[in-house]
Design a protein around this motif. Structure first.
Motif, PDB file in Angstrom:
ATOM      1  N   ARG B 257       0.835  -1.208   0.000  1.00 42.12           N
ATOM      2  CA  ARG B 257       0.000   0.000   0.000  1.00 42.12           C
ATOM      3  C   ARG B 257       0.867   1.254   0.000  1.00 42.12           C
ATOM      4  O   ARG B 257       0.592   2.213  -0.699  1.00 42.12           O
ATOM      5  CB  ARG B 257      -0.947  -0.007   1.211  1.00 42.12           C
ATOM      6  N   LEU B 258       1.935   1.187   0.788  1.00 47.36           N
ATOM      7  CA  LEU B 258       2.853   2.330   0.841  1.00 47.36           C
ATOM      8  C   LEU B 258       3.531   2.532  -0.517  1.00 47.36           C
ATOM      9  O   LEU B 258       3.712   3.655  -0.979  1.00 47.36           O
ATOM     10  CB  LEU B 258       3.930   2.106   1.915  1.00 47.36           C
ATOM     11  N   ARG B 259       3.909   1.416  -1.123  1.00 47.11           N
ATOM     12  CA  ARG B 259       4.611   1.483  -2.416  1.00 47.11           C
ATOM     13  C   ARG B 259       3.736   2.133  -3.487  1.00 47.11           C
ATOM     14  O   ARG B 259       4.220   2.841  -4.363  1.00 47.11           O
ATOM     15  CB  ARG B 259       5.023   0.070  -2.847  1.00 47.11           C
ATOM     16  N   LYS B 260       2.426   1.870  -3.374  1.00 42.53           N
ATOM     17  CA  LYS B 260       1.498   2.431  -4.377  1.00 42.53           C
ATOM     18  C   LYS B 260       1.048   3.832  -3.984  1.00 42.53           C
ATOM     19  O   LYS B 260       0.143   4.399  -4.597  1.00 42.53           O
ATOM     20  CB  LYS B 260       0.284   1.504  -4.521  1.00 42.53           C
ATOM     21  N   GLY B 261       1.672   4.348  -2.922  1.00 42.35           N
ATOM     22  CA  GLY B 261       1.368   5.731  -2.537  1.00 42.35           C
ATOM     23  C   GLY B 261       0.135   5.859  -1.670  1.00 42.35           C
ATOM     24  O   GLY B 261      -0.335   6.978  -1.420  1.00 42.35           O
ATOM     25  N   GLY B 262      -0.399   4.744  -1.192  1.00 43.11           N
ATOM     26  CA  GLY B 262      -1.605   4.791  -0.354  1.00 43.11           C
ATOM     27  C   GLY B 262      -1.276   5.002   1.114  1.00 43.11           C
ATOM     28  O   GLY B 262      -0.111   5.121   1.500  1.00 43.11           O
ATOM     29  N   ASP B 263      -2.321   5.038   1.915  1.00 46.50           N
ATOM     30  CA  ASP B 263      -2.160   5.180   3.363  1.00 46.50           C
ATOM     31  C   ASP B 263      -2.130   3.798   4.020  1.00 46.50           C
ATOM     32  O   ASP B 263      -2.902   2.927   3.627  1.00 46.50           O
ATOM     33  CB  ASP B 263      -3.364   5.964   3.940  1.00 46.50           C
ATOM     34  N   ALA B 264      -1.262   3.617   4.977  1.00 48.92           N
ATOM     35  CA  ALA B 264      -1.223   2.338   5.698  1.00 48.92           C
ATOM     36  C   ALA B 264      -0.635   2.561   7.075  1.00 48.92           C
ATOM     37  O   ALA B 264       0.097   3.527   7.296  1.00 48.92           O
ATOM     38  CB  ALA B 264      -0.369   1.335   4.920  1.00 48.92           C
ATOM     39  N   SER B 265      -0.975   1.656   7.990  1.00 46.92           N
ATOM     40  CA  SER B 265      -0.537   1.817   9.383  1.00 46.92           C
ATOM     41  C   SER B 265       0.889   1.308   9.579  1.00 46.92           C
ATOM     42  O   SER B 265       1.135   0.104   9.610  1.00 46.92           O
ATOM     43  CB  SER B 265      -1.478   1.052  10.318  1.00 46.92           C
ATOM     44  N   VAL B 266       1.809   2.263   9.698  1.00 44.36           N
ATOM     45  CA  VAL B 266       3.205   1.891   9.957  1.00 44.36           C
ATOM     46  C   VAL B 266       3.339   1.349  11.383  1.00 44.36           C
ATOM     47  O   VAL B 266       4.149   0.459  11.640  1.00 44.36           O
ATOM     48  CB  VAL B 266       4.128   3.111   9.740  1.00 44.36           C
ATOM     49  N   THR B 267       2.502   1.887  12.275  1.00 46.48           N
ATOM     50  CA  THR B 267       2.538   1.390  13.668  1.00 46.48           C
ATOM     51  C   THR B 267       2.228  -0.103  13.695  1.00 46.48           C
ATOM     52  O   THR B 267       2.906  -0.882  14.368  1.00 46.48           O
ATOM     53  CB  THR B 267       1.507   2.160  14.535  1.00 46.48           C
ATOM     54  N   ARG B 268       1.208  -0.514  12.943  1.00 43.43           N
ATOM     55  CA  ARG B 268       0.849  -1.927  12.915  1.00 43.43           C
ATOM     56  C   ARG B 268       2.015  -2.764  12.366  1.00 43.43           C
ATOM     57  O   ARG B 268       2.304  -3.852  12.868  1.00 43.43           O
ATOM     58  CB  ARG B 268      -0.401  -2.149  12.052  1.00 43.43           C
ATOM     59  N   MET B 269       2.667  -2.206  11.334  1.00 47.48           N
ATOM     60  CA  MET B 269       3.803  -2.927  10.757  1.00 47.48           C
ATOM     61  C   MET B 269       4.902  -3.123  11.809  1.00 47.48           C
ATOM     62  O   MET B 269       5.477  -4.208  11.926  1.00 47.48           O
ATOM     63  CB  MET B 269       4.353  -2.152   9.553  1.00 47.48           C
ATOM     64  N   ARG B 270       5.157  -2.066  12.579  1.00 45.70           N
ATOM     65  CA  ARG B 270       6.179  -2.155  13.618  1.00 45.70           C
ATOM     66  C   ARG B 270       5.804  -3.182  14.680  1.00 45.70           C
ATOM     67  O   ARG B 270       6.631  -3.992  15.109  1.00 45.70           O
ATOM     68  CB  ARG B 270       6.366  -0.795  14.298  1.00 45.70           C
ATOM     69  N   ARG B 271       4.550  -3.140  15.123  1.00 48.19           N
ATOM     70  CA  ARG B 271       4.112  -4.062  16.190  1.00 48.19           C
ATOM     71  C   ARG B 271       4.119  -5.507  15.708  1.00 48.19           C
ATOM     72  O   ARG B 271       4.508  -6.411  16.441  1.00 48.19           O
ATOM     73  CB  ARG B 271       2.708  -3.679  16.696  1.00 48.19           C
ATOM     74  N   PHE B 272       3.665  -5.711  14.481  1.00 49.97           N
ATOM     75  CA  PHE B 272       3.708  -7.069  13.927  1.00 49.97           C
ATOM     76  C   PHE B 272       5.153  -7.558  13.836  1.00 49.97           C
ATOM     77  O   PHE B 272       5.447  -8.718  14.115  1.00 49.97           O
ATOM     78  CB  PHE B 272       3.054  -7.102  12.537  1.00 49.97           C
ATOM     79  N   ALA B 273       6.046  -6.661  13.444  1.00 45.74           N
ATOM     80  CA  ALA B 273       7.463  -7.041  13.330  1.00 45.74           C
ATOM     81  C   ALA B 273       8.032  -7.413  14.702  1.00 45.74           C
ATOM     82  O   ALA B 273       8.826  -8.348  14.824  1.00 45.74           O
ATOM     83  CB  ALA B 273       8.266  -5.910  12.701  1.00 45.74           C
ATOM     84  N   GLU B 274       7.601  -6.695  15.736  1.00 49.31           N
ATOM     85  CA  GLU B 274       8.060  -7.024  17.103  1.00 49.31           C
ATOM     86  C   GLU B 274       7.623  -8.445  17.476  1.00 49.31           C
ATOM     87  O   GLU B 274       8.406  -9.224  18.037  1.00 49.31           O
ATOM     88  CB  GLU B 274       7.468  -6.029  18.117  1.00 49.31           C
ATOM     89  N   VAL B 275       6.371  -8.748  17.153  1.00 55.21           N
ATOM     90  CA  VAL B 275       5.856 -10.086  17.464  1.00 55.21           C
ATOM     91  C   VAL B 275       6.577 -11.142  16.619  1.00 55.21           C
ATOM     92  O   VAL B 275       6.865 -12.245  17.095  1.00 55.21           O
ATOM     93  CB  VAL B 275       4.324 -10.141  17.255  1.00 55.21           C
TER      94      VAL B 275
END
Lengths: 120, 551
Positions: B257-275
């Protein structure tokens, strides 16, 4: 009587301690586990599922009176998964307490109980 | 020393897990730097500062690898020196010691030579990658592959591929989390996110390809999978791998989504990466545990059948009354020995010698004793999960549910090892040599710690956000440690059937810990959903414990 009971317990306990959920496992042996051999000069072979560092493993013969005798291991490059030895045995119950170092560095140990019957 | 071999064996599994973690983070950090951050740093805001951070993290990981490898090698060397009566110089020539020395030297080279100046020039960069490759090759010499009777070269290549995949994917996630934390601009997030996704895909492909190959060589068939300890542990790894793929997919969708210029939750990406880091490291401990059991293909006898699994797990009413301590096999044996000694006017022998490798006798009463322990523990945990849900629903009095953990800890400490003081004749301190006793005590300590922390957080005694994270972290650690838990039971099938119940317990523990982590760290709907998941996991653990049977 109580001595017999103690020997029976020791044998049972040693039987129970056969280490089968360890890294290197016995796939075959001479004598077989709980098997019998005739008294005299007995060849001992313990065969494992992986290559063993024969020079850094140990075989200990435990007699019924709990006396322990280290057994010399015969190194053999063409049998990389074996620990071989030989010794003179009198009739009685014995246990070979083995400690094997697998080539990948894992140390495992276990017991091989067997009986020696009078020579025919 | 001979009496410490078992406890050292268990410690070596834990240390080996730490070695895998440190190695993956070292190699993962190196790959992250060379293939992601360095090429992109000129296009990133604060690129230099980020590179400095990742260099520091990777160097610390390399030092961690040096320490963990030194500890595990020292343990093995000291055991060999004392039990086989060999000199230090002799033991250091063993294959594993040579491989460990190479790994330590490579880790030291990375720790000392890695820096922004070496990253800036292509030859030092390439040399560092080569050092990483040598370390990886040495690591394969301490795996099953090296000691197999056949196909050593192929299996070592496959093991190397497996560890490489783990490093470039899981080992690099901590670097990714650090970068996400400090990267603010959308362009930078797009660049880093999409490239890390590609690196992760390479890692997943390597793990899958090597995993399938190892399955063929080490597991062999379906019964090898469900009927042996090795197969069950592989199953646990596969389950966690699927969990990781799910989280990875979630992050992949964000980066797309980010690559296509859209909006996406970076916080969620960070938290998922932590898990992902947490579950990934748990997989590493499962892998370490796998090295301590024989491959399933080698265990041709004593495999558990589906029928035996079904019979053992047939529903039955929980055992809520305990047999007398005097009826246990070890108590009866001690009584017998006491009587014999009194009659012969000799010193009484102890029925058990902790660490001797001789397993204690067991009778039907011992089985009943253990089932009673598990079933009451199940009631505790089921109640904990239920009260946590009530507390979440707004019932204020239910917030004291963590106190039940302390009750459970006292119960387990008293009853887990009936041969040990205060119930048995074995001394408290000498019992530390018994690997099962040591593990039980470690779990009790964990339960006390997370129960105390969580109760303090829930009742407002501790207000720090970090204090709230202790509970999920320790629950997840407990789950991971349960994967390495072993029972000293001589009957292989019984031991295996017990592991079949403990592995789901461990997985549910890991899931509970990390879902609570997400509840605390992830705002919005995701966090709310996670807030219902972890109490449900506790209730599931309770049900599994109530279902537990040893006969």
């Amino acid at each position: 009587m109580q001595l017999n009971r103690r020997v029976a317990f020791a044998t049972l306990a040693l039987l129970a301690s056969l280490n089968v959920s360890a890294h290197a496992i016995l796939t075959d042996s001479t004598p077989k586990a709980n098997g019998s051999v005739a008294a005299g000069h007995v060849a001992l072979t313990l065969k494992y599922n992986s290559k063993i560092d024969q020079g850094r493993s140990r075989l200990l013969l435990v007699a019924a009176d709990k006396s322990e005798t280290p057994l010399a291991i015969t190194a053999s490059a063409d049998k990389p998964n074996e620990l071989d030895s030989a010794t003179d045995l009198k009739p009685g119950a014995y246990v070979i307490r083995w400690q094997a170092l697998a080539l990948d560095g894992h140390i495992t140990r276990g017991d091989l109980p067997f009986n020696v019957t009078p020579a025919p | 020393m001979a009496l410490l071999v078992d406890i050292f064996g268990y410690l070596s599994v834990i240390l080996h897990g730490l070695v895998i973690v440190a190695q993956s983070m070292t190699l993962g950090g190196l790959l992250f730097l060379v293939f992601l951050l360095h090429p992109l740093s000129s296009r990133l805001v604060q690129g230099d500062a980020l590179e400095q951070r990742i260099v520091r993290l990777t160097r610390w990981s390399a030092w961690g690898l040096v320490l963990a490898e030194l500890a595990t090698t020292a343990l093995q060397v000291s055991v060999l020196m004392s039990t086989v009566d060999l000199p230090f110089s002799n033991v250091m020539q063993a294959s594993f010691a040579v491989a460990a020395s190479v790994k330590i030297l490579c880790a030291l080279a990375i720790a000392f030579c890695l820096g922004q100046r070496t990253m800036a020039r292509s030859i030092p960069r390439t040399l560092l990658l080569l050092v990483g490759l040598i370390e990886l090759a040495a690591a394969t010499a301490t795996t099953h592959a090296y000691a197999r009777l056949d196909d050593n070269t192929l299996l070592m290549l496959v093991e190397g591929l497996h560890q490489f995949g783990a490093a470039i994917w899981i080992g690099a996630i901590p670097c990714f989390v650090v970068v996400l934390r400090h990267l603010q601009d959308a362009d930078g997030l797009r660049l880093v996110g999409s490239r890390f996704s590609r690196m992760s895909m390479i890692g997943v492909a390597c793990v899958l390809l090597s995993g399938i190959t190892m399955w063929i060589f080490y597991v062999g068939d379906a019964q090898g999978f469900y009927g042996t300890a090795y197969g069950v542990m592989v199953g646990a790894k596969v389950a966690m791998f699927i969990g990781l793929l799910g989280l990875g997919l979630g992050n992949f969708l964000v980066t797309e989504r980010l690559r296509k210029g859209g909006d996406a939750s970076v916080t969620r990406m960070r938290r998922f990466a932590e898990v992902e880091i947490g579950i990934g490291f748990t997989i590493f401990f499962a892998a370490a545990s796998l090295t301590s059991v024989p491959p399933a293909v080698d265990l041709t006898t004593d495999r558990v059948t589906l029928h035996e699994i079904a019979v053992r797990n047939a529903p039955a009413w929980p055992r809520l009354s305990s047999p007398d301590h005097d009826t246990l096999a070890i108590s009866q044996l001690q009584t017998q020995l006491d009587q014999d000694a009194a009659r012969d006017h000799q010193v009484t022998q102890s029925a058990t010698t902790p660490g001797s490798g001789i397993l204690p006798p067991r009778n039907a009463e011992d089985i009943a004793w253990s089932e009673y322990n598990h079933h009451w523990a199940g009631i505790f945990v089921l109640l904990i999960g239920f009260l946590a849900l009530l507390s979440r629903a707004g019932m204020r009095w239910a917030r004291h549910w963590p106190l039940l953990f302390l009750l459970m800890a006292a119960f387990l400490l008293l009853r887990s090892d009936p041969e040990v003081w205060p119930l048995g004749q074995e001394g408290w301190w000498v019992a530390w040599r018994d690997v099962e006793v040591a593990q039980h005590r470690f779990f009790v300590l964990l339960i006390i710690l997370f129960g105390t922390f969580e109760w303090s957080v829930r009742t407002g005694r501790l207000k720090s956000e970090r204090a709230a994270l202790v509970f999920p972290l320790l629950v997840a650690v407990g789950g991971a440690m349960l994967l390495t838990h072993s029972h000293q039971i001589s009957n292989v099938k019984d031991q295996m059937l017990i592991e079949l119940t403990h592995t789901p317990l461990a997985l549910a523990g890991v899931a509970a810990g990390w879902s609570r982590w997400l509840e605390l760290r992830l705002p919005g709907r995701g966090g709310r959903i996670a807030g219902y998941v972890w109490p449900a996991c506790f209730m599931l653990i309770g049900v599994i414990l109530l279902w537990y049977r040893e006969a």
